[in-house]
Motif scaffolding. Structure first.
Motif, PDB file in Angstrom:
ATOM      1  N   ASP A   1       0.865  -1.174   0.000  1.00  0.00           N
ATOM      2  CA  ASP A   1       0.000   0.000   0.000  1.00  0.00           C
ATOM      3  C   ASP A   1       0.908   1.233   0.000  1.00  0.00           C
ATOM      4  N   LYS A   2       0.867   2.022  -1.049  1.00  0.00           N
ATOM      5  CA  LYS A   2       1.742   3.188  -1.155  1.00  0.00           C
ATOM      6  C   LYS A   2       1.484   4.217  -0.054  1.00  0.00           C
ATOM      7  N   ALA A   3       0.238   4.320   0.398  1.00  0.00           N
ATOM      8  CA  ALA A   3      -0.100   5.321   1.408  1.00  0.00           C
ATOM      9  C   ALA A   3       0.579   5.044   2.750  1.00  0.00           C
ATOM     10  N   THR A   4       0.760   3.763   3.078  1.00  0.00           N
ATOM     11  CA  THR A   4       1.325   3.412   4.385  1.00  0.00           C
ATOM     12  C   THR A   4       2.678   2.708   4.272  1.00  0.00           C
ATOM     13  N   ASN A   5       3.063   2.347   3.056  1.00  0.00           N
ATOM     14  CA  ASN A   5       4.263   1.557   2.795  1.00  0.00           C
ATOM     15  C   ASN A   5       4.218   0.198   3.500  1.00  0.00           C
ATOM     16  N   SER A   6       3.002  -0.294   3.744  1.00  0.00           N
ATOM     17  CA  SER A   6       2.794  -1.589   4.397  1.00  0.00           C
ATOM     18  C   SER A   6       2.522  -2.659   3.367  1.00  0.00           C
ATOM     19  N   ILE A   7       3.048  -3.849   3.629  1.00  0.00           N
ATOM     20  CA  ILE A   7       2.757  -4.990   2.762  1.00  0.00           C
ATOM     21  C   ILE A   7       1.373  -5.510   3.134  1.00  0.00           C
ATOM     22  N   VAL A   8       0.505  -5.648   2.129  1.00  0.00           N
ATOM     23  CA  VAL A   8      -0.884  -6.033   2.383  1.00  0.00           C
ATOM     24  C   VAL A   8      -1.225  -7.396   1.792  1.00  0.00           C
ATOM     25  N   GLY A   9      -0.309  -7.955   1.006  1.00  0.00           N
ATOM     26  CA  GLY A   9      -0.566  -9.246   0.386  1.00  0.00           C
ATOM     27  C   GLY A   9       0.589  -9.663  -0.497  1.00  0.00           C
ATOM     28  N   THR A  10       0.364 -10.738  -1.240  1.00  0.00           N
ATOM     29  CA  THR A  10       1.364 -11.234  -2.184  1.00  0.00           C
ATOM     30  C   THR A  10       0.677 -11.612  -3.490  1.00  0.00           C
ATOM     31  N   CYS A  11       1.468 -11.619  -4.543  1.00  0.00           N
ATOM     32  CA  CYS A  11       0.944 -11.907  -5.868  1.00  0.00           C
ATOM     33  C   CYS A  11       2.088 -12.417  -6.721  1.00  0.00           C
ATOM     34  N   GLY A  12       1.809 -13.353  -7.612  1.00  0.00           N
ATOM     35  CA  GLY A  12       2.884 -13.808  -8.466  1.00  0.00           C
ATOM     36  C   GLY A  12       2.462 -14.852  -9.472  1.00  0.00           C
ATOM     37  N   TYR A  13       3.452 -15.250 -10.288  1.00  0.00           N
ATOM     38  CA  TYR A  13       3.276 -16.290 -11.283  1.00  0.00           C
ATOM     39  C   TYR A  13       4.042 -17.522 -10.854  1.00  0.00           C
ATOM     40  N   TYR A  14       3.398 -18.659 -11.031  1.00  0.00           N
ATOM     41  CA  TYR A  14       3.970 -19.928 -10.609  1.00  0.00           C
ATOM     42  C   TYR A  14       3.690 -20.967 -11.687  1.00  0.00           C
ATOM     43  N   ARG A  15       4.611 -21.903 -11.863  1.00  0.00           N
ATOM     44  CA  ARG A  15       4.433 -23.058 -12.739  1.00  0.00           C
ATOM     45  C   ARG A  15       4.217 -22.707 -14.205  1.00  0.00           C
ATOM     46  N   GLY A  16       5.034 -23.266 -15.067  1.00  0.00           N
ATOM     47  CA  GLY A  16       4.804 -23.224 -16.503  1.00  0.00           C
ATOM     48  C   GLY A  16       5.390 -22.059 -17.271  1.00  0.00           C
ATOM     49  N   LEU A  17       6.144 -21.195 -16.617  1.00  0.00           N
ATOM     50  CA  LEU A  17       6.692 -20.037 -17.334  1.00  0.00           C
ATOM     51  C   LEU A  17       7.466 -20.453 -18.587  1.00  0.00           C
ATOM     52  N   ASP A  18       8.218 -21.536 -18.479  1.00  0.00           N
ATOM     53  CA  ASP A  18       9.029 -21.976 -19.617  1.00  0.00           C
ATOM     54  C   ASP A  18       8.186 -22.465 -20.791  1.00  0.00           C
ATOM     55  N   LYS A  19       6.899 -22.697 -20.552  1.00  0.00           N
ATOM     56  CA  LYS A  19       5.984 -23.126 -21.611  1.00  0.00           C
ATOM     57  C   LYS A  19       5.140 -21.967 -22.139  1.00  0.00           C
ATOM     58  N   GLY A  20       5.426 -20.751 -21.648  1.00  0.00           N
ATOM     59  CA  GLY A  20       4.668 -19.587 -22.090  1.00  0.00           C
ATOM     60  C   GLY A  20       3.341 -19.416 -21.385  1.00  0.00           C
ATOM     61  N   GLU A  21       3.183 -20.077 -20.243  1.00  0.00           N
ATOM     62  CA  GLU A  21       1.960 -19.947 -19.466  1.00  0.00           C
ATOM     63  C   GLU A  21       2.323 -19.924 -17.994  1.00  0.00           C
ATOM     64  N   ALA A  22       1.396 -19.432 -17.173  1.00  0.00           N
ATOM     65  CA  ALA A  22       1.659 -19.420 -15.735  1.00  0.00           C
ATOM     66  C   ALA A  22       0.364 -19.288 -14.961  1.00  0.00           C
ATOM     67  N   GLU A  23       0.404 -19.869 -13.777  1.00  0.00           N
ATOM     68  CA  GLU A  23      -0.701 -19.704 -12.837  1.00  0.00           C
ATOM     69  C   GLU A  23      -0.472 -18.408 -12.072  1.00  0.00           C
ATOM     70  N   LEU A  24      -1.488 -17.555 -12.040  1.00  0.00           N
ATOM     71  CA  LEU A  24      -1.443 -16.319 -11.277  1.00  0.00           C
ATOM     72  C   LEU A  24      -2.082 -16.590  -9.923  1.00  0.00           C
ATOM     73  N   GLY A  25      -1.330 -16.357  -8.865  1.00  0.00           N
ATOM     74  CA  GLY A  25      -1.853 -16.552  -7.524  1.00  0.00           C
ATOM     75  C   GLY A  25      -1.668 -15.298  -6.698  1.00  0.00           C
ATOM     76  N   CYS A  26      -2.685 -14.932  -5.956  1.00  0.00           N
ATOM     77  CA  CYS A  26      -2.638 -13.731  -5.126  1.00  0.00           C
ATOM     78  C   CYS A  26      -3.396 -13.983  -3.833  1.00  0.00           C
TER      79      CYS A  26
END
Length: 175
Positions: free
Chosen positions: A70-95
């Motif tokens: 959160d830019k207003a507080t500089n606090s981490i509020v969660g996580t987000c990312g890509y997992y599995r399959g990047l080398d195949k041109g696909e990925a699972e988005l998890g947040c």
């Protein structure tokens, strides 16, 4: 395809949030949402060990995992990312968000930034997400952001896939 790791860990900035690398000092703040292979952390030590595995996956070119700040507080509020399959041109988005930050637009902004990065910077051809059938808010958000249900999976889970045209996303770079 432009796979991780990158010379500099990507920071993605939106109006109210920043997606950035998770630092050791952040771990204590995200223990309750720390997971690896869907297994939740039970302590700071477990969360730290999970983050080390996530960092190694990034170094191996298999994932990228951001802290949602959160830019207003500089606090981490969660996580987000890509997992599995990047080398195949696909990925699972998890947040995942800390409970006290749900319903404030953080996840919408995080997914939009991550999707644009996946399409334009990594060069993904397919982005998918998996949630449970009971997670009505996640299902609704995915649908709003251009994901369509493509499969019912085991254990009450549903798979969604990004429909780029429905989500209004644009591809500015074609790797």
């Amino acid at each position: 395809m432009n796979l991780p790791p990158y010379d500099t860990f990507p920071k993605l900035s939106g109006d109210n949030i920043l997606l950035r690398e998770i630092h050791h000092a952040d771990i204590k703040d995200i223990v309750e949402i720390s997971r690896y292979d869907a297994i939740p952390a039970k302590s700071v030590a477990e969360a730290a060990a999970m983050q080390e595995k996530i960092n190694q996956n990034y170094k191996d070119g298999n994932s990228i995992h951001w802290g949602i700040v959160d830019k207003a507080t500089n606090s981490i509020v969660g996580t987000c990312g890509y997992y599995r399959g990047l080398d195949k041109g696909e990925a699972e988005l998890g947040c995942i968000l800390l409970p006290q930050f749900k319903g404030q637009g953080f996840m919408t902004a995080a997914i939009q930034l991550a999707v644009q990065f996946g399409l334009n910077d990594i060069g993904l051809k397919r982005i998918f997400a998996i949630t449970t059938q009971q997670n009505d808010k996640a299902i609704r958000l995915l649908e709003i952001l251009g994901f369509v249900k493509i499969a019912d999976l085991e254990e009450d889970e549903i798979e969604f896939e990004l429909d780029i045209t429905a989500g209004g996303y644009s591809i500015t770079n074609t790797p």
